[in-house]
Structures are given as C-alpha cells and as structure tokens.
Design a protein around this motif. Structure first.
Motif, PDB file in Angstrom:
ATOM      1  N   LEU A  52      28.472  34.439  39.537  1.00 56.34           N
ATOM      2  CA  LEU A  52      28.322  32.989  39.600  1.00 56.34           C
ATOM      3  C   LEU A  52      29.479  32.287  38.884  1.00 56.34           C
ATOM      4  O   LEU A  52      29.999  31.277  39.375  1.00 56.34           O
ATOM      5  N   ALA A  53      29.901  32.818  37.759  1.00 58.29           N
ATOM      6  CA  ALA A  53      31.043  32.241  37.037  1.00 58.29           C
ATOM      7  C   ALA A  53      32.304  32.286  37.891  1.00 58.29           C
ATOM      8  O   ALA A  53      33.070  31.305  37.954  1.00 58.29           O
ATOM      9  N   VAL A  54      32.535  33.403  38.569  1.00 59.89           N
ATOM     10  CA  VAL A  54      33.705  33.510  39.452  1.00 59.89           C
ATOM     11  C   VAL A  54      33.593  32.494  40.590  1.00 59.89           C
ATOM     12  O   VAL A  54      34.566  31.815  40.931  1.00 59.89           O
ATOM     13  N   LEU A  55      32.395  32.375  41.156  1.00 56.66           N
ATOM     14  CA  LEU A  55      32.179  31.403  42.236  1.00 56.66           C
ATOM     15  C   LEU A  55      32.482  29.978  41.786  1.00 56.66           C
ATOM     16  O   LEU A  55      33.064  29.191  42.538  1.00 56.66           O
ATOM     17  N   LEU A  56      32.090  29.640  40.588  1.00 53.98           N
ATOM     18  CA  LEU A  56      32.267  28.276  40.096  1.00 53.98           C
ATOM     19  C   LEU A  56      33.677  27.999  39.592  1.00 53.98           C
ATOM     20  O   LEU A  56      34.180  26.881  39.738  1.00 53.98           O
ATOM     21  N   LEU A  57      34.325  28.999  39.006  1.00 49.97           N
ATOM     22  CA  LEU A  57      35.626  28.785  38.383  1.00 49.97           C
ATOM     23  C   LEU A  57      36.816  28.954  39.333  1.00 49.97           C
ATOM     24  O   LEU A  57      37.837  28.284  39.157  1.00 49.97           O
ATOM     25  N   SER A  58      36.703  29.830  40.297  1.00 49.57           N
ATOM     26  CA  SER A  58      37.840  30.105  41.193  1.00 49.57           C
ATOM     27  C   SER A  58      38.379  28.866  41.903  1.00 49.57           C
ATOM     28  O   SER A  58      39.597  28.677  41.948  1.00 49.57           O
ATOM     29  N   PRO A  59      37.538  28.007  42.455  1.00 50.32           N
ATOM     30  CA  PRO A  59      38.083  26.823  43.127  1.00 50.32           C
ATOM     31  C   PRO A  59      38.872  25.903  42.188  1.00 50.32           C
ATOM     32  O   PRO A  59      39.718  25.129  42.632  1.00 50.32           O
TER      33      PRO A  59
END
Length: 137
Positions: A52-59
């Motif tokens: 979830l952190a990767v999903l939220l931070l990548s963009p």
C-alpha cells in the motif's frame, strides 16, 4: 551521468522511463496487495502495508521537476537511488516470509528489468550486485 543540457530527445526518454517505472511499481504493488489480502499471510498486515505504501508513494515521483532532474549532470543518481529503494522494499518483503523461493523473491527481477532497459552497463551490474546481495541476505 545524465543527458546533455538542452538535449530534449534524451530528456524525454528519461522522463518516459520514470513513467514506466511508476507504472511498473504500481502494477507490482497492486498485484502484491491483492495477493496479500487473498492469501492471508500470517503477516499480511505488514505485507499489505508495504504494498500500500508503494501504491501511494510511487505516483509522487511524477510530481518531481523531472525535466530539470533528468538534465542535471548527476540526474542519474535519482534513478540509481530509486532502484536501490525498490530493492530495499523487496528485501523487506522477502524477509517477512522467511521461506526460500517464496513468490516475493520474484520481485527482485523487477528492478533489474527496469535498470536493464536504459541504465549504463556498469549501473546494471551494480544494481544486479545489490539484488544478489539482498537475495542472499
């Protein structure tokens, strides 16, 4: 290390490379989150949290001044740091499972593919060495 100042064609290539990396990160994290939820690992909360952190931070990477970043003489350091960060995330995921050849170990190949698409040979070898050391850990 980066494209020559004013070389729009190379700058555009590296900006597209960021978009590809974000798309790759989002896809892998989205699938990983679904897998963690469906599989129900004993540590699924931590695993899902990482995805979830990767999903939220990548963009957020797309909000950076990419045109200026890729034209900077040390702009490639951004890409190397990004690849190293992804390897740290994958290592954390792999360590949660403590199972050799668990499916999370397959994620080590993603930063290698990303690096192999555009990085200089020495950088690919360096990223590959970090991935190998992380996998061995």
């Amino acid at each position: 290390m980066g494209p020559k100042a004013g070389d729009d064609r190379h700058a555009d290539f590296w900006i597209r490379h960021v978009w590809v990396g974000v798309a790759l990160s989002e896809t892998a994290a989205g699938l990983g989150l679904i897998y963690a939820i469906v599989k129900g690992f004993p540590d699924s909360i931590a695993t899902a949290g990482i995805f979830l952190a990767v999903l939220l931070l990548s963009p957020g990477l797309l909000l950076l001044p990419l045109g200026r970043l890729v034209r900077h003489p040390r702009g490639m350091l951004f890409f190397y740091a990004w690849s190293a960060t992804i390897l740290i995330v994958v290592t954390a995921l792999a360590l949660f499972h403590h199972i050799p050849l668990h499916s999370s170990f397959l994620l080590f190949v993603l930063p290698l593919i990303y690096a192999g698409m555009a990085y200089p040979v020495a950088a690919v070898i360096f990223i590959g060495s970090i991935a190998t050391a992380s996998y061995t850990l």
